[in-house]
Design a protein around this motif. Structure first.
Motif, mmCIF file in Angstrom:
data_model
loop_
_atom_site.group_PDB
_atom_site.id
_atom_site.type_symbol
_atom_site.label_atom_id
_atom_site.label_comp_id
_atom_site.label_asym_id
_atom_site.label_seq_id
_atom_site.Cartn_x
_atom_site.Cartn_y
_atom_site.Cartn_z
ATOM 1 N N ALA A 81 37.524 31.495 34.047
ATOM 2 C CA ALA A 81 36.872 32.557 33.264
ATOM 3 C C ALA A 81 36.145 33.539 34.179
ATOM 4 C CB ALA A 81 35.890 31.937 32.272
ATOM 5 N N LEU A 82 35.502 33.015 35.211
ATOM 6 C CA LEU A 82 34.808 33.873 36.177
ATOM 7 C C LEU A 82 35.804 34.784 36.894
ATOM 8 C CD1 LEU A 82 31.802 34.063 37.544
ATOM 9 C CD2 LEU A 82 32.963 32.990 39.466
ATOM 10 N N LEU A 83 36.912 34.194 37.346
ATOM 11 C CA LEU A 83 37.927 34.973 38.049
ATOM 12 C C LEU A 83 38.532 36.036 37.129
ATOM 13 C CD1 LEU A 83 39.535 35.360 40.674
ATOM 14 C CD2 LEU A 83 41.222 33.736 39.777
ATOM 15 N N HIS A 84 38.729 35.673 35.864
ATOM 16 C CA HIS A 84 39.284 36.637 34.909
ATOM 17 C C HIS A 84 38.382 37.866 34.783
ATOM 18 C CE1 HIS A 84 40.936 38.516 31.361
ATOM 19 N NE2 HIS A 84 39.776 38.380 30.749
ATOM 20 N N ARG A 85 37.064 37.651 34.666
ATOM 21 C CA ARG A 85 36.154 38.786 34.546
ATOM 22 C C ARG A 85 36.159 39.614 35.830
ATOM 23 N NH1 ARG A 85 36.068 39.661 30.151
ATOM 24 N NH2 ARG A 85 36.008 41.755 31.010
ATOM 25 N N ALA A 86 36.213 38.951 36.975
ATOM 26 C CA ALA A 86 36.284 39.687 38.245
ATOM 27 C C ALA A 86 37.570 40.508 38.306
ATOM 28 C CB ALA A 86 36.205 38.712 39.419
ATOM 29 N N GLN A 87 38.665 39.944 37.820
ATOM 30 C CA GLN A 87 39.948 40.666 37.817
ATOM 31 C C GLN A 87 39.910 41.852 36.861
ATOM 32 O OE1 GLN A 87 42.384 37.280 36.828
ATOM 33 N NE2 GLN A 87 43.085 36.981 38.948
ATOM 34 N N CYS A 88 39.225 41.688 35.730
ATOM 35 C CA CYS A 88 39.085 42.803 34.778
ATOM 36 C C CYS A 88 38.342 43.968 35.434
ATOM 37 C CB CYS A 88 38.322 42.345 33.535
ATOM 38 S SG CYS A 88 39.280 41.310 32.410
ATOM 39 N N ASN A 89 37.307 43.652 36.193
ATOM 40 C CA ASN A 89 36.532 44.716 36.831
ATOM 41 C C ASN A 89 37.261 45.309 38.031
ATOM 42 O OD1 ASN A 89 34.202 44.799 35.092
ATOM 43 N ND2 ASN A 89 33.816 42.727 35.795
ATOM 44 N N ARG A 90 38.102 44.514 38.671
ATOM 45 C CA ARG A 90 38.967 45.065 39.720
ATOM 46 C C ARG A 90 39.924 46.088 39.095
ATOM 47 N NH1 ARG A 90 43.424 41.744 43.393
ATOM 48 N NH2 ARG A 90 43.705 43.371 44.966
ATOM 49 N N ALA A 91 40.491 45.741 37.929
ATOM 50 C CA ALA A 91 41.360 46.680 37.214
ATOM 51 C C ALA A 91 40.575 47.927 36.797
ATOM 52 C CB ALA A 91 41.974 46.005 35.996
ATOM 53 N N ALA A 92 39.311 47.726 36.390
ATOM 54 C CA ALA A 92 38.472 48.860 35.985
ATOM 55 C C ALA A 92 38.237 49.822 37.140
ATOM 56 C CB ALA A 92 37.134 48.354 35.446
ATOM 57 N N ARG A 93 38.142 49.308 38.342
ATOM 58 C CA ARG A 93 37.974 50.187 39.505
ATOM 59 C C ARG A 93 39.210 51.063 39.719
ATOM 60 N NH1 ARG A 93 35.386 49.609 45.001
ATOM 61 N NH2 ARG A 93 35.831 51.799 44.631
ATOM 62 N N ARG A 94 40.347 50.591 39.269
ATOM 63 C CA ARG A 94 41.576 51.404 39.375
ATOM 64 C C ARG A 94 41.777 52.271 38.135
ATOM 65 N NH1 ARG A 94 43.618 46.216 40.885
ATOM 66 N NH2 ARG A 94 44.755 46.097 38.908
ATOM 67 N N GLY A 95 40.876 52.121 37.134
ATOM 68 C CA GLY A 95 41.048 52.854 35.881
ATOM 69 C C GLY A 95 42.128 52.260 35.019
ATOM 70 N N GLU A 96 42.409 50.952 35.203
ATOM 71 C CA GLU A 96 43.547 50.315 34.532
ATOM 72 C C GLU A 96 43.152 49.165 33.606
ATOM 73 O OE1 GLU A 96 46.107 49.122 37.722
ATOM 74 O OE2 GLU A 96 46.522 51.184 38.358
ATOM 75 N N TYR A 97 41.864 48.990 33.338
ATOM 76 C CA TYR A 97 41.442 47.911 32.435
ATOM 77 C C TYR A 97 41.875 48.245 31.012
ATOM 78 C CZ TYR A 97 38.389 45.180 29.386
ATOM 79 O OH TYR A 97 37.900 44.373 28.396
ATOM 80 N N SER A 98 42.279 47.230 30.251
ATOM 81 C CA SER A 98 42.662 47.453 28.852
ATOM 82 C C SER A 98 42.289 46.234 28.012
ATOM 83 C CB SER A 98 44.174 47.690 28.747
ATOM 84 O OG SER A 98 44.866 46.497 29.103
ATOM 85 N N ASP A 99 42.223 46.444 26.704
ATOM 86 C CA ASP A 99 41.925 45.342 25.775
ATOM 87 C C ASP A 99 42.956 44.230 25.890
ATOM 88 O OD1 ASP A 99 39.761 46.729 24.860
ATOM 89 O OD2 ASP A 99 40.764 47.534 23.092
#
Length: 342
Positions: free
Chosen positions: A316-334
């Motif tokens: 779960a921790l890694l998933h949230r870190a990966q979501c924010n990594r995607a957010a840095r690329r402007g690629e986070y999604s629901d």
């Protein structure tokens, strides 16, 4: 020294990574443990933070970790210092050095952050322990007639004094002036106060001769208060936040690493992603993250002090870190959330 500071600061916000704040004080950590029925002992804090630092793959998303005084001295059960575990994962170790926000004399409802006394000596010890950056948080409250000039100037001066001492010691200072989300204020009120706060902080940083290339700014996003009935869209928050930063943050600062400040994990990721999707090519600094609860909370709720839950909590921790990594690329999604809930 200046080149080293600038190099470390750039590394802290490089690529699509960000910072993990795991520097909760004993009272803050205790409150979060108590809510979940976890015993509030040094052993449980050690076990929880060992779970975090040993999460497989964390270094792929996290460039630096902010530690607490207790944590920087701790080891894993098999005897490896947490600092060594982080470094082996490619994560830069940092340290929270302020002594917390206390009531500001003569200013009811406002706080001043303490901790400057003896800071030079403490910083020297943290350098010896392996830290390469530090963090200091000032808190600004929006209210009737608040913030006052005295509160803004007092906190900005303390942040600048701290930052100068950090750079003298060879540590990159994270400068964190947080305009709190508590209250019913509108987004426009938050924008006005955030702009005034950042102008005051950078004025004080200049007065104390802080090297802008060798620091990281950790601000709040521009948001309506939690109790405000009108909550703007993700894109509106992103636009207001970037516009405010463009008016106040010098281009020499290498990175802006946002705090989550009580936002939900999903909203913090979505808002950061919108900023990068729409404005990344137009701003002079990296738009990164320095989240605590917005990365840790789902893992803490799974772990609940039970060693058997560690693998699931780490996932779960890694998933949230990966979501924010995607957010840095402007690629986070629901959809990134839906995939994990299936």
């Amino acid at each position: 020294m200046n080149a080293q500071l600038a190099s470390t600061a750039k590394a802290m916000v490089a690529g699509d990574k960000g910072l993990l704040a795991m520097d909760e004080s004993h009272p803050t950590c205790g409150k979060r443990f108590a809510k979940l029925g976890i015993s509030q002992t040094v052993e449980m804090r050690q076990a929880y933070r060992e779970m975090i630092v040993t999460t497989p793959g964390l270094g792929e998303c996290i460039s630096g970790a902010i530690l607490f005084d207790e944590t920087i001295r701790q080891q894993t059960q098999d005897g490896r210092p947490f600092i060594a575990v982080l470094k082996a994962a490619g994560i830069i170790p940092g340290i929270k050095v302020d002594a917390g926000a206390k009531e500001l004399a003569g200013h009811p409802g406002e706080k001043i952050t303490e901790g400057l006394d003896g800071l030079r000596e403490r910083l020297a010890e943290y350098v010896q322990l392996g830290a390469r950056f530090a963090k200091w948080r000032g808190v600004i409250t929006i209210g009737d007639g608040l913030p006052s000039r005295g509160c803004l100037q007092g906190n900005a001066h303390a942040l600048a004094r701290y930052a100068a001492l950090c750079q003298e010691a060879g540590l990159v200072p994270i400068v964190e002036p947080e305009v709190l989300m508590d209250g019913a204020h509108t987004m426009e009120q938050c924008r006005a106060v955030t702009e005034k706060t950042l102008r005051t902080v950078f004025d004080q940083l200049a007065a104390q001769r802080v090297l802008l290339e060798g620091m990281i700014l950790k601000p709040n996003m521009v948001l309506a208060g939690l109790a405000c009935p009108e909550q703007e869209s993700v894109d509106e928050v992103a636009a207001a936040t970037v516009a405010t930063l463009m008016r106040t943050v010098p281009a020499a600062v290498p990175g802006v690493a946002f705090l989550s400040g009580g936002q939900s994990s999903e909203l913090a990721s979505a808002r950061l992603s919108a900023m990068n999707a729409h404005f990344k090519q137009r701003v002079p600094w990296a738009l990164a993250f320095s989240f605590a609860r917005a990365i840790q909370q789902p893992a803490l709720e799974i772990w609940r002090g039970d060693a058997a839950n560690v693998p699931a909590a780490q996932q779960a921790l890694l998933h949230r870190a990966q979501c924010n990594r995607a957010a840095r690329r402007g690629e986070y999604s629901d959809e990134m959330e839906e995939e994990t809930n299936r």
